[in-house]
Motif scaffolding. Structure first.
Motif, PDB file in Angstrom:
ATOM      1  N   PHE A 109       0.825  -1.208   0.000  1.00 32.27           N
ATOM      2  CA  PHE A 109       0.000   0.000   0.000  1.00 32.27           C
ATOM      3  C   PHE A 109       0.858   1.256   0.000  1.00 32.27           C
ATOM      4  O   PHE A 109       0.537   2.244  -0.672  1.00 32.27           O
ATOM      5  N   SER A 110       1.967   1.231   0.741  1.00 37.53           N
ATOM      6  CA  SER A 110       2.840   2.408   0.773  1.00 37.53           C
ATOM      7  C   SER A 110       3.493   2.643  -0.588  1.00 37.53           C
ATOM      8  O   SER A 110       3.644   3.789  -1.032  1.00 37.53           O
ATOM      9  N   PHE A 111       3.894   1.550  -1.279  1.00 34.74           N
ATOM     10  CA  PHE A 111       4.436   1.705  -2.631  1.00 34.74           C
ATOM     11  C   PHE A 111       3.374   2.261  -3.567  1.00 34.74           C
ATOM     12  O   PHE A 111       3.663   3.114  -4.426  1.00 34.74           O
ATOM     13  N   LEU A 112       2.135   1.772  -3.412  1.00 32.37           N
ATOM     14  CA  LEU A 112       1.037   2.266  -4.251  1.00 32.37           C
ATOM     15  C   LEU A 112       0.774   3.745  -3.984  1.00 32.37           C
ATOM     16  O   LEU A 112       0.571   4.529  -4.917  1.00 32.37           O
ATOM     17  N   CYS A 113       0.789   4.136  -2.697  1.00 30.76           N
ATOM     18  CA  CYS A 113       0.580   5.544  -2.346  1.00 30.76           C
ATOM     19  C   CYS A 113       1.654   6.425  -2.973  1.00 30.76           C
ATOM     20  O   CYS A 113       1.367   7.508  -3.512  1.00 30.76           O
ATOM     21  N   GLY A 114       2.907   5.992  -2.899  1.00 32.96           N
ATOM     22  CA  GLY A 114       3.992   6.764  -3.490  1.00 32.96           C
ATOM     23  C   GLY A 114       3.837   6.912  -4.984  1.00 32.96           C
ATOM     24  O   GLY A 114       4.093   7.990  -5.544  1.00 32.96           O
ATOM     25  N   PHE A 115       3.390   5.834  -5.643  1.00 40.23           N
ATOM     26  CA  PHE A 115       3.205   5.880  -7.093  1.00 40.23           C
ATOM     27  C   PHE A 115       2.043   6.801  -7.479  1.00 40.23           C
ATOM     28  O   PHE A 115       2.183   7.674  -8.349  1.00 40.23           O
ATOM     29  N   VAL A 116       0.886   6.596  -6.813  1.00 40.78           N
ATOM     30  CA  VAL A 116      -0.296   7.407  -7.135  1.00 40.78           C
ATOM     31  C   VAL A 116      -0.042   8.878  -6.815  1.00 40.78           C
ATOM     32  O   VAL A 116      -0.415   9.774  -7.587  1.00 40.78           O
ATOM     33  N   GLY A 117       0.592   9.148  -5.668  1.00 42.21           N
ATOM     34  CA  GLY A 117       0.888  10.532  -5.311  1.00 42.21           C
ATOM     35  C   GLY A 117       1.778  11.214  -6.327  1.00 42.21           C
ATOM     36  O   GLY A 117       1.593  12.398  -6.648  1.00 42.21           O
ATOM     37  N   THR A 118       2.742  10.460  -6.856  1.00 40.29           N
ATOM     38  CA  THR A 118       3.635  11.024  -7.868  1.00 40.29           C
ATOM     39  C   THR A 118       2.877  11.331  -9.155  1.00 40.29           C
ATOM     40  O   THR A 118       3.094  12.376  -9.794  1.00 40.29           O
TER      41      THR A 118
END
Length: 536
Positions: A497-506
């Motif tokens: 989820f944290s990797f997904l958050c970083g990707f979506v936020g970017t």
């Protein structure tokens, strides 16, 4: 079989001897801390020991920083009770160092100076990213610290035969005060030497116990394992996988989640990451990880023998009946094979472990607040170095007092919960943002903030609504059930989820990454070259 209480009544456990051995260790390390402290107010001296340690020294200190009381007592106890499944903890912790070696150590050393916030903010907006990095560091350090200080209460009850809560609270306070002295007087340099001494004693002790054990079983591992299986209620299933995590599909999934958190969480632990700044260059950073891996390998190999040896010589029922439960396996084994002298050494090692780990966590948390928050957010990078160090020392004092109070309040609570949360938060909040920062050109400030805060919130939320807190016989809160997340460790969900958050936020963030800053960071990370052709 002579049980633990009878042993206590027959004075086989000698609190005076155990205390004396510990006092001797404290006296020696306090003298070392005093002698190595230079009295300088330099940030480099206080935060990174002047980057004066070589790879061998820092590697041994790294192992001392990493091998906590949970590793020394908890894993031996897990193996003694659950056999093969208990040893899986050791495998996870050991493999984690390969992640550090391949992905983190050299690159982190080249791109940062004192804290993880230096790396994350290198090509991002300074203030919000440093605030997020400091928040993550403080949360992880606090939970890890509470686990160590709370563990001190159980150790005191077992090793010093102090069963009153007031007595345990007093010794927790003494441990905390000594730790504060290490950090205030010695800084990173003094703390590093304490960790080197502690790691040497710890590894020497487990090797000594392993040799004694093999001697009792004719230096035959087969005899040892057969005896352990004979004394365990599990029989030969003790030597097979599934005793703890093979009961259902959920428990098997829970093991995968725990393994992911342990392997990836180590590469995100702030007090481990900060150690890479105590060496002069990236080559020594790599050597540090190699030495740390070797020390950890020897240690965990010995815990395998100690765990099964405790089952064979002490017995499962005696271990479970002792104060501290599973955590009593190694001390009880020391009492059986070496009497009061070896138990006194184990007592000193156990307390030294708590002192060294908590000191490392304290200096990491205080450095993050002083360097990331005070110097770069409040003072906007214009802080006087002497003032910054003074703030770090005051922060260390405050954190130390909070750790003492928290340890007293958490005494008797589920320590494993706190440790698991620290690893899960470290893997969820820190690792994704570190890897994205180092390897993804488009990664931006929005992605960094989403990754840190998203992973932090997800991991904490899932633990709060897991069987660790409510709904199980061994939950922290008894008699209620508000859990809806079935796993006891959130790593399998919170880390992706944290990797997904970083990707979506970017992708959604309006701020664009600066390709020139990424190019500079890439060159620094891979070569150590900084502007002016100087070495990092």
């Amino acid at each position: 079989m002579v049980n633990f209480l009878a042993a206590s009544e027959n004075s086989e456990i000698n609190p005076v001897l155990n205390t004396a051995v510990f006092v001797i260790f404290v006296a020696i390390t306090l003298y070392v801390v005093y002698r190595v402290s230079s009295g300088k107010s330099s940030r480099s001296d206080y935060y990174a020991g002047g980057s004066a340690f070589n790879g061998r020294q820092n590697g041994i200190a790294l192992s001392g920083d990493f091998l906590s009381a949970a590793s020394f007592l908890g894993i031996a106890g897990a193996i003694a009770i659950n056999g093969y499944d208990g040893f899986l903890y050791s495998i996870g912790f050991l493999v984690a160092w390969l992640v550090d070696l391949l992905l983190v150590a050299e690159l982190l050393r080249n791109t940062g100076r004192f804290t993880m916030g230096d790396v994350l903010s290198f090509r991002m907006r300074q203030r919000p990213v440093r605030a997020a990095a400091a928040t993550s560091t403080l949360v992880i350090s606090l939970f890890y610290m509470l686990a160590q200080m709370a563990g001190a209460g159980a150790l005191i009850a077992l090793l010093l035969n102090v069963h009153s809560r007031w007595g345990q609270s007093l010794v927790i306070a003494v441990v905390g005060l000594v730790m504060i002295f290490y950090v205030l007087v010695g800084g990173m340099k003094g703390t590093t030497w304490v960790q080197i001494i502690k790691a040497t004693i710890l590894i020497g002790s487990v090797v000594l116990m392993t040799v004694f054990l093999f001697g009792k079983f004719g230096f035959s591992i087969s005899n040892l394992l057969d005896s352990a299986a004979y004394r365990s209620p599990l029989g030969h299933k003790l030597l097979e996988p599934g005793a703890q995590y093979g009961k259902s599909g959920v428990t098997k999934l829970d093991f995968i989640s725990l393994a992911v958190a342990l392997i990836l969480g180590t590469a995100g632990l702030p007090h481990v990451l900060m150690r890479f700044y105590t060496v002069p260059n990236s080559q020594e950073a790599r050597r540090s990880v190699v030495w740390a891996t070797a020390c950890v390998f020897v240690f965990y190999l010995c815990t395998l023998v100690i765990g099964f040896g405790a089952t064979a010589l002490v017995g499962t029922s005696e271990i479970k009946a002792a104060p501290g439960g599973e955590n009593s396996a190694a001390p009880l084994l020391a009492l059986h094979i070496g009497g009061t002298v070896l138990l006194g050494l184990v007592a000193a090692v156990a307390f030294a472990t708590i002192l060294a780990v908590v000191a490392g966590l304290t200096i990491t948390a205080s450095a993050s607040f002083a360097h990331d928050v005070y110097a770069n957010i409040f003072k906007k990078g214009q802080a006087d170095p002497a003032d910054e160090v003074r703030v770090a020392r005051r922060t260390a004092l405050g954190i130390g007092v909070a750790a003492i109070l928290g340890g007293i309040l958490a005494n008797g609570q589920n320590v494993a919960f706190l440790v698991a949360l620290a690893f899960a938060v470290a893997a969820s909040a820190n690792l994704s943002t570190l890897l994205y920062s180092l390897f993804w050109k488009k990664f931006n400030t929005t992605g960094t903030l989403w990754g840190i805060y998203g992973g932090l919130a997800c991991s904490v939320l899932l633990v709060l609504f897991s069987p660790v807190v409510s709904g199980a016989s061994n939950s922290i809160i008894k008699g209620v059930d508000f859990h809806w997340f079935p796993l006891t460790n959130p790593g399998l969900v919170s880390i992706p989820f944290s990797f997904l958050c970083g990707f979506v936020g970017t992708m959604l963030g309006k701020d664009k990454a600066d390709p020139r800053k990424y190019a500079e960071m890439e060159v620094r990370a891979l070569t150590g070259i900084v502007p002016g052709n100087q070495k990092a």
